[in-house]
Motif scaffolding. Structure first.
Motif, PDB file in Angstrom:
ATOM      1  N   ARG A  24      35.992 -28.518   5.780  1.00 39.15           N
ATOM      2  CA  ARG A  24      36.114 -27.372   6.777  1.00 39.15           C
ATOM      3  C   ARG A  24      34.773 -27.667   7.812  1.00 39.15           C
ATOM      4  NH1 ARG A  24      38.747 -26.191   2.796  1.00 39.15           N
ATOM      5  NH2 ARG A  24      40.473 -24.834   2.981  1.00 39.15           N
ATOM      6  N   LEU A  25      33.774 -28.425   7.608  1.00 41.76           N
ATOM      7  CA  LEU A  25      32.793 -28.652   8.650  1.00 41.76           C
ATOM      8  C   LEU A  25      32.785 -29.874   9.165  1.00 41.76           C
ATOM      9  CD1 LEU A  25      29.865 -27.127   6.347  1.00 41.76           C
ATOM     10  CD2 LEU A  25      31.085 -26.057   8.066  1.00 41.76           C
ATOM     11  N   GLY A  26      32.159 -30.017  10.371  1.00 40.08           N
ATOM     12  CA  GLY A  26      32.197 -31.267  11.347  1.00 40.08           C
ATOM     13  C   GLY A  26      30.852 -30.976  12.243  1.00 40.08           C
ATOM     14  N   PRO A  27      30.853 -31.933  13.050  1.00 43.16           N
ATOM     15  CA  PRO A  27      29.545 -32.052  13.992  1.00 43.16           C
ATOM     16  C   PRO A  27      29.486 -30.773  14.922  1.00 43.16           C
ATOM     17  CG  PRO A  27      31.278 -33.551  14.871  1.00 43.16           C
ATOM     18  CD  PRO A  27      31.687 -32.996  13.376  1.00 43.16           C
ATOM     19  N   SER A  28      30.716 -30.006  15.169  1.00 40.40           N
ATOM     20  CA  SER A  28      30.665 -28.682  15.907  1.00 40.40           C
ATOM     21  C   SER A  28      30.316 -27.356  14.944  1.00 40.40           C
ATOM     22  CB  SER A  28      32.127 -28.472  16.562  1.00 40.40           C
ATOM     23  OG  SER A  28      32.090 -29.503  17.417  1.00 40.40           O
ATOM     24  N   PRO A  29      29.614 -26.740  15.227  1.00 41.97           N
ATOM     25  CA  PRO A  29      29.330 -25.374  14.435  1.00 41.97           C
ATOM     26  C   PRO A  29      30.563 -24.588  14.085  1.00 41.97           C
ATOM     27  CG  PRO A  29      27.901 -25.455  16.289  1.00 41.97           C
ATOM     28  CD  PRO A  29      28.634 -26.364  16.620  1.00 41.97           C
ATOM     29  N   ARG A  61      22.653 -24.841   8.529  1.00 40.69           N
ATOM     30  CA  ARG A  61      22.921 -23.670   8.856  1.00 40.69           C
ATOM     31  C   ARG A  61      22.100 -23.495  10.570  1.00 40.69           C
ATOM     32  NH1 ARG A  61      22.857 -19.343   4.376  1.00 40.69           N
ATOM     33  NH2 ARG A  61      22.789 -20.513   2.587  1.00 40.69           N
ATOM     34  N   ASP A  62      22.861 -22.760  11.357  1.00 41.18           N
ATOM     35  CA  ASP A  62      22.360 -22.680  12.808  1.00 41.18           C
ATOM     36  C   ASP A  62      22.456 -21.245  12.918  1.00 41.18           C
ATOM     37  OD1 ASP A  62      22.597 -25.414  13.299  1.00 41.18           O
ATOM     38  OD2 ASP A  62      24.618 -25.583  14.326  1.00 41.18           O
ATOM     39  N   ALA A  63      21.862 -20.933  14.261  1.00 42.51           N
ATOM     40  CA  ALA A  63      21.901 -19.431  14.562  1.00 42.51           C
ATOM     41  C   ALA A  63      23.245 -18.773  14.698  1.00 42.51           C
ATOM     42  CB  ALA A  63      21.029 -19.491  15.854  1.00 42.51           C
ATOM     43  N   GLY A  64      23.321 -17.503  14.230  1.00 46.01           N
ATOM     44  CA  GLY A  64      24.438 -16.765  14.485  1.00 46.01           C
ATOM     45  C   GLY A  64      25.288 -16.898  13.290  1.00 46.01           C
ATOM     46  N   GLY A  65      24.889 -17.541  12.145  1.00 46.52           N
ATOM     47  CA  GLY A  65      25.865 -17.549  11.028  1.00 46.52           C
ATOM     48  C   GLY A  65      26.680 -18.795  11.106  1.00 46.52           C
ATOM     49  N   MET A  66      26.556 -19.765  11.933  1.00 46.84           N
ATOM     50  CA  MET A  66      27.091 -21.189  11.988  1.00 46.84           C
ATOM     51  C   MET A  66      26.752 -22.019  11.100  1.00 46.84           C
ATOM     52  SD  MET A  66      28.948 -20.030  14.678  1.00 46.84           S
ATOM     53  CE  MET A  66      29.583 -21.248  15.611  1.00 46.84           C
ATOM     54  N   LEU A  67      27.665 -23.004  10.607  1.00 41.85           N
ATOM     55  CA  LEU A  67      27.545 -23.995   9.855  1.00 41.85           C
ATOM     56  C   LEU A  67      27.899 -25.268  10.435  1.00 41.85           C
ATOM     57  CD1 LEU A  67      28.860 -22.590   6.500  1.00 41.85           C
ATOM     58  CD2 LEU A  67      26.379 -22.504   7.273  1.00 41.85           C
ATOM     59  N   ARG A  68      27.302 -26.430  10.226  1.00 41.76           N
ATOM     60  CA  ARG A  68      28.071 -27.727  10.700  1.00 41.76           C
ATOM     61  C   ARG A  68      27.867 -29.063   9.837  1.00 41.76           C
ATOM     62  NH1 ARG A  68      25.872 -29.170  16.000  1.00 41.76           N
ATOM     63  NH2 ARG A  68      25.313 -27.043  16.388  1.00 41.76           N
ATOM     64  N   GLY A  69      28.567 -29.640   9.667  1.00 42.69           N
ATOM     65  CA  GLY A  69      28.404 -30.786   8.865  1.00 42.69           C
ATOM     66  C   GLY A  69      27.423 -31.837   9.017  1.00 42.69           C
ATOM     67  N   MET A  70      26.497 -32.500   8.125  1.00 43.14           N
ATOM     68  CA  MET A  70      25.574 -33.341   8.388  1.00 43.14           C
ATOM     69  C   MET A  70      26.068 -34.839   8.250  1.00 43.14           C
ATOM     70  SD  MET A  70      23.293 -31.486  10.049  1.00 43.14           S
ATOM     71  CE  MET A  70      22.248 -32.574  10.032  1.00 43.14           C
ATOM     72  N   LYS A  71      27.261 -34.878   7.718  1.00 44.41           N
ATOM     73  CA  LYS A  71      27.629 -36.300   7.716  1.00 44.41           C
ATOM     74  C   LYS A  71      28.880 -36.858   8.069  1.00 44.41           C
ATOM     75  CE  LYS A  71      25.032 -36.435   2.861  1.00 44.41           C
ATOM     76  NZ  LYS A  71      25.172 -36.774   1.694  1.00 44.41           N
TER      77      LYS A  71
END
Length: 71
Positions: A24-29, A61-71
């Protein structure tokens, strides 16, 4: 007082959950809450897996409860 048994973090179901999170994660948060809703799981069940993935460098983990994939 009885301690709750902790889940085995190496079981196939747990490893499958981690993959579902990463799918469910990609480069965009993405909002962490959206991932929780998408997987229809409790926060208590999902947050430890998110932490493990973060420690392993698979997500950020980014600010504001955001997640992004790293691979």
């Amino acid at each position: 007082m009885r301690l709750q048994e902790q889940p085995d973090r190496t079981k196939p179901a747990t490893l499958g959950l981690r993959q579902q999170i990463l799918d469910r994660l990609g480069p965009s948060p993405v909002l962490k809450d959206q991932v929780i809703r998408d997987l229809n799981l409790s926060v208590d069940g999902l947050l430890p897996e998110i932490a493990i993935l973060e420690i392993r460098g698979a997500l950020q983990r980014d600010a504001g409860g955001m997640l992004r994939g790293m691979k």
